[in-house]
Design a protein around this motif. Structure first.
Motif, PDB file in Angstrom:
ATOM      1  N   VAL A 177       0.834  -1.202   0.000  1.00 48.78           N
ATOM      2  CA  VAL A 177       0.000   0.000   0.000  1.00 48.78           C
ATOM      3  C   VAL A 177       0.869   1.252   0.000  1.00 48.78           C
ATOM      4  CG1 VAL A 177      -1.530   1.378   1.469  1.00 48.78           C
ATOM      5  CG2 VAL A 177      -2.102  -0.981   0.966  1.00 48.78           C
ATOM      6  N   SER A 178       1.992   1.194   0.723  1.00 49.11           N
ATOM      7  CA  SER A 178       2.869   2.364   0.778  1.00 49.11           C
ATOM      8  C   SER A 178       3.439   2.703  -0.590  1.00 49.11           C
ATOM      9  CB  SER A 178       4.006   2.118   1.776  1.00 49.11           C
ATOM     10  OG  SER A 178       4.977   1.227   1.245  1.00 49.11           O
ATOM     11  N   PHE A 179       3.411   1.752  -1.513  1.00 45.75           N
ATOM     12  CA  PHE A 179       3.847   1.989  -2.882  1.00 45.75           C
ATOM     13  C   PHE A 179       2.684   2.375  -3.792  1.00 45.75           C
ATOM     14  CE2 PHE A 179       7.977  -0.505  -2.487  1.00 45.75           C
ATOM     15  CZ  PHE A 179       8.771   0.589  -2.782  1.00 45.75           C
ATOM     16  N   GLY A 180       1.519   2.574  -3.218  1.00 43.68           N
ATOM     17  CA  GLY A 180       0.370   3.018  -4.003  1.00 43.68           C
ATOM     18  C   GLY A 180      -0.478   1.907  -4.582  1.00 43.68           C
ATOM     19  N   HIS A 181      -0.234   0.658  -4.219  1.00 42.45           N
ATOM     20  CA  HIS A 181      -1.049  -0.454  -4.744  1.00 42.45           C
ATOM     21  C   HIS A 181      -2.383  -0.535  -3.997  1.00 42.45           C
ATOM     22  CE1 HIS A 181       2.226  -2.091  -7.190  1.00 42.45           C
ATOM     23  NE2 HIS A 181       3.024  -1.811  -6.172  1.00 42.45           N
ATOM     24  N   THR A 182      -3.462  -0.564  -4.736  1.00 43.64           N
ATOM     25  CA  THR A 182      -4.792  -0.658  -4.123  1.00 43.64           C
ATOM     26  C   THR A 182      -5.544  -1.921  -4.542  1.00 43.64           C
ATOM     27  OG1 THR A 182      -5.718   0.676  -5.924  1.00 43.64           O
ATOM     28  CG2 THR A 182      -5.019   1.845  -3.922  1.00 43.64           C
ATOM     29  N   ARG A 183      -5.040  -2.641  -5.518  1.00 46.84           N
ATOM     30  CA  ARG A 183      -5.635  -3.932  -5.914  1.00 46.84           C
ATOM     31  C   ARG A 183      -4.515  -4.980  -5.808  1.00 46.84           C
ATOM     32  NH1 ARG A 183     -10.156  -5.999  -8.352  1.00 46.84           N
ATOM     33  NH2 ARG A 183      -9.881  -7.783  -9.747  1.00 46.84           N
ATOM     34  N   ARG A 209      -8.037  -1.938   7.894  1.00 48.69           N
ATOM     35  CA  ARG A 209      -7.286  -0.702   8.145  1.00 48.69           C
ATOM     36  C   ARG A 209      -7.201   0.173   6.904  1.00 48.69           C
ATOM     37  NH1 ARG A 209      -1.856  -2.447  11.558  1.00 48.69           N
ATOM     38  NH2 ARG A 209      -2.879  -3.552  13.277  1.00 48.69           N
ATOM     39  N   TYR A 210      -7.276  -0.443   5.735  1.00 50.27           N
ATOM     40  CA  TYR A 210      -7.163   0.292   4.479  1.00 50.27           C
ATOM     41  C   TYR A 210      -8.387  -0.033   3.618  1.00 50.27           C
ATOM     42  CZ  TYR A 210      -2.311   0.838   5.978  1.00 50.27           C
ATOM     43  OH  TYR A 210      -1.173   1.139   6.687  1.00 50.27           O
ATOM     44  N   PRO A 211      -9.508   0.631   3.899  1.00 47.99           N
ATOM     45  CA  PRO A 211     -10.760   0.288   3.209  1.00 47.99           C
ATOM     46  C   PRO A 211     -10.718   0.516   1.706  1.00 47.99           C
ATOM     47  CG  PRO A 211     -10.999   2.292   4.532  1.00 47.99           C
ATOM     48  CD  PRO A 211      -9.689   1.689   4.907  1.00 47.99           C
ATOM     49  N   GLY A 212      -9.767   1.317   1.224  1.00 46.53           N
ATOM     50  CA  GLY A 212      -9.678   1.546  -0.216  1.00 46.53           C
ATOM     51  C   GLY A 212      -8.961   0.445  -0.966  1.00 46.53           C
ATOM     52  N   VAL A 213      -8.473  -0.558  -0.250  1.00 47.83           N
ATOM     53  CA  VAL A 213      -7.722  -1.647  -0.872  1.00 47.83           C
ATOM     54  C   VAL A 213      -8.651  -2.804  -1.213  1.00 47.83           C
ATOM     55  CG1 VAL A 213      -5.928  -3.380  -0.519  1.00 47.83           C
ATOM     56  CG2 VAL A 213      -5.566  -1.031   0.260  1.00 47.83           C
ATOM     57  N   GLU A 214      -8.491  -3.338  -2.414  1.00 44.92           N
ATOM     58  CA  GLU A 214      -9.246  -4.523  -2.833  1.00 44.92           C
ATOM     59  C   GLU A 214      -8.309  -5.721  -2.864  1.00 44.92           C
ATOM     60  OE1 GLU A 214     -11.977  -6.138  -6.583  1.00 44.92           O
ATOM     61  OE2 GLU A 214     -11.023  -4.166  -6.653  1.00 44.92           O
ATOM     62  N   LEU A 215      -8.707  -6.788  -2.191  1.00 38.71           N
ATOM     63  CA  LEU A 215      -7.890  -8.000  -2.128  1.00 38.71           C
ATOM     64  C   LEU A 215      -8.507  -9.076  -3.004  1.00 38.71           C
ATOM     65  CD1 LEU A 215      -5.329  -8.975  -0.578  1.00 38.71           C
ATOM     66  CD2 LEU A 215      -6.874 -10.069   1.036  1.00 38.71           C
ATOM     67  N   VAL A 216      -7.723  -9.598  -3.927  1.00 37.60           N
ATOM     68  CA  VAL A 216      -8.174 -10.649  -4.840  1.00 37.60           C
ATOM     69  C   VAL A 216      -7.581 -11.973  -4.384  1.00 37.60           C
ATOM     70  CG1 VAL A 216      -8.231 -11.434  -7.230  1.00 37.60           C
ATOM     71  CG2 VAL A 216      -8.224  -8.977  -6.719  1.00 37.60           C
TER      72      VAL A 216
END
Length: 635
Positions: A177-183, A209-216
């Motif tokens: 996430v710190s590198f800007g990855h959201t998927r 903690r990071y609701p904008g992240v999508e986990l596949v």
């Protein structure tokens, strides 16, 4: 082929000596109650017949084999090999050997294999067992001394020895996430693996903690082939980063991505878990969570040995993995600004133009400190040098002062009046207390400590980066502002010049360039002679051969500081804090050092054009207020 000679039996020894087999057994086991004459006959028979006692028979008599069993689900996995190495090494020190059983992920046969291994050994180590919980409980109950690695044991928590894979997955997610990855795709492990459940728990907490992240979630496994097979599904998922169950899966995934032309980490990032030996030799080297495999094996033996001696452990033990950031992870394709608070990089457009190093690995005599390196133009030309052979204490772009109340934060030799440059034990360090990145801005809080590790001053450092367009040229602007606070007492800033070495008033914000045949330009003229000591508000370093211009504009001070400029000996420039006289700060006062830099992929030697560019840079630079000082506690 001749038949091998038959081994002499204890019955033949008894017959030769004319005594009973029981008497022979007592003599061989050094029973002191045996009649000396009978013992002499037995020893003579043993020598004449060349009798060698069966180790198996002796084990039956003694009730122990000096062997322990290790049962693993896949011996090809280097993680398990590391555990075996640690276990074997420690056990050998105590006169024990290790018998290894590999279940090859055959869950249905795992219990039977473990029971058979235990029947031949004194104790049992189970690593990542896959069997159902009730079967595992039953096996432990009837197996005697047992240590279980990476699996909970509710009936005997002291038998547990684990790795905190939950925190490992969470930490890797935060790194991506710190590198800007959201998927982000999770390449899952074997469904029956408890370690897979732990990773899923960590990822579930991470996503909250990071609701904008999508986990596949993608099916994979635990072997190289599993990662290789999962690559097509990963590409189709649209994820920009993959978090693999372990390093083997990650390496398999990278192999397939390389075959189909997907760049790692340019297009996607890949991370693993375990830090197996091959991880850092991959191309690119694999970012992973480092697990102390050998130490886990060694600790398994210590617990097993104590349990066999009747002193079992009283509590479970867990190891927390450590993040190892390497080349397989980088910014998401759409990310920009400062990324990754652990080891920040600045991305502008499609490329990374700067990396910010903490400097903790710098040798103490070189004054450890954070610095920017490498820094490049948008066209990829590197404009910094670090740890060069001519001056080992030069590190990219940073704040370096040769004399703060007698302590050197420059590194290397110190100039002493009437003596010259000598090596003193007076090198201090700049210690990071806090770091925060947010888009275009990086804010760091530092404490400067002297050679005795006593705090001398604190600093708030702000770095910014943004794309700019000057006329027809695309470039980028770097902003650096350091606010030094005299919150531990009054300060005196000096330099070799203030100590008697003429022209050596260096110290402050210092930019070390590569070895170029470059030209320096200021408002006062062209060349080193005109630039050195100039109080021009700007200075440009121009290299026509590489078509590069770096324009530096001072900021933060009421009047421009004199420029220190070296070109012939090496290429390094910066505004000098103590050019020819000592600068003092009373306790509670502060000193602001600032530079704004314009980096262009074009050589600009015209002073008038440089003057206009400096005016543009001044008009567009960040003018946000200096944050209030938050003094560090006295050290």
């Amino acid at each position: 082929m001749p038949k091998p000679p038959r081994q002499v039996t204890i019955a033949q020894v008894a017959e030769y000596a004319g005594v009973s087999q029981a008497s022979v057994s007592r003599v061989l086991n050094r029973n002191q109650t045996v009649d000396p004459s009978i013992a002499a006959k037995v020893r003579e028979a043993v020598e004449k017949l060349n009798y060698s006692p069966s180790q198996t028979a002796r084990n039956l008599v003694r009730g122990r084999s000096n062997t322990v069993a290790l049962v693993v689900p896949d011996l090809e996995n280097p993680m398990f090999q590391g555990v075996l190495k640690g276990l074997s090494r420690e056990a050998a020190n105590d006169g024990y050997r290790v018998l290894v059983a590999d279940t090859s992920e055959r869950v249905g046969e795992e219990e039977e294999i473990a029971i058979e291994a235990r029947s031949r050994c004194d104790a049992l180590v189970l690593v990542s067992p896959r069997m159902p919980a009730e079967r595992l409980q039953s096996l432990i109950a009837r197996s005697g001394p047992t240590v279980v690695v990476n699996r909970p044991v509710p009936s005997d928590p002291a038998a547990e020895l684990s790795v905190d894979y939950e925190s490992a997955a969470r930490t890797l997610g935060e790194h991506l996430v710190s590198f800007g990855h959201t998927r982000i795709a999770y390449l899952a492990g074997p469904p029956q693996a408890y370690a897979d459940r732990l990773r899923r728990r960590g990822l579930a907490e991470f996503v909250t903690r990071y609701p904008g992240v999508e986990l596949v979630d993608l099916a994979a496994g635990s072997q190289v082939e599993d990662g290789y097979r999962a690559a097509d599904a990963f590409i189709a998922s649209g994820a920009t980063a993959a978090l693999a169950f372990n390093d083997l899966v990650a390496l398999g995934l990278m192999a397939r991505l390389r075959e189909v032309g997907v760049d790692v980490p340019g297009e996607v990032s890949v991370a693993g878990v375990d830090d197996i030996p091959l991880a850092r030799f991959a191309a690119p080297a694999l970012t992973t969570m480092s697990v102390p495999r050998i130490e886990v094996g060694a600790q398994a033996w210590r617990r097993l040995r104590d349990a066999m001696a009747g002193h079992p452990a009283t509590h479970p033990l867990s190891y927390r993995p450590i993040l190892e950031v390497r080349g397989s992870t980088g910014p998401a394709p759409e990310a920009s600004g400062w990324l990754s608070p652990g080891r920040p990089v600045l991305r502008i457009g499609a490329g990374i133009v700067a990396r910010y190093e903490e400097g903790t690995t710098i040798d103490s005599v070189l004054s450890p400190r954070p610095f920017l390196h490498p820094v490049t133009t948008l066209g990829g030309v590197r404009v910094t040098d670090s740890h060069p052979t001519d001056h080992l204490h030069h590190f990219g772009i940073g704040v370096a002062l040769p004399d703060v109340n007698g302590t050197s934060y420059w590194g290397g030799r110190t100039y002493v009046q009437d003596v010259g440059s000598i090596m003193l034990e007076n090198q201090g360090r700049q210690r990071r207390d806090d770091l925060h990145v947010d888009g275009e801005r990086l804010v760091e809080r530092l404490t400067w400590t002297d050679e005795r590790e006593i705090a001398q001053l604190s600093e708030i450092r702000e770095l910014s980066g943004r794309a700019v367009r000057v006329g027809d040229d695309d470039g980028w602007a770097l902003g650096w502002r350091s606010t030094l606070h005299a919150n531990f007492g009054a300060l005196e800033f000096g330099s070799p010049a203030t100590n008697g070495r003429a022209g050596a008033g260096y110290g402050g914000l210092f930019w070390r360039f590569p070895t170029w045949d470059a030209t320096v330009v200021t408002r006062d003229g062209v060349g080193e002679a005109a630039a050195h000591g100039s109080t021009s508000p700007w200075l440009a370093v121009v290299d026509p051969e590489r078509n590069v211009t770096v324009l530096l504009l001072q900021s933060g001070t009421d009047a421009p500081l004199p420029w220190f400029a070296r070109v012939a000996e090496y290429l390094g420039v910066g505004p000098a804090v103590a050019w020819d006289r000592v600068r003092t700060l009373a306790e509670g006062e502060r000193l602001v050092l600032g530079l704004d830099a314009l980096l262009l992929d074009r050589d600009v030697l015209d002073p008038a054009e440089l003057e206009r560019s400096a005016a543009f840079l001044d008009a567009t630079r960040d003018r946000s207020p200096v944050p209030p000082s938050r003094p560090a506690p006295r050290a």
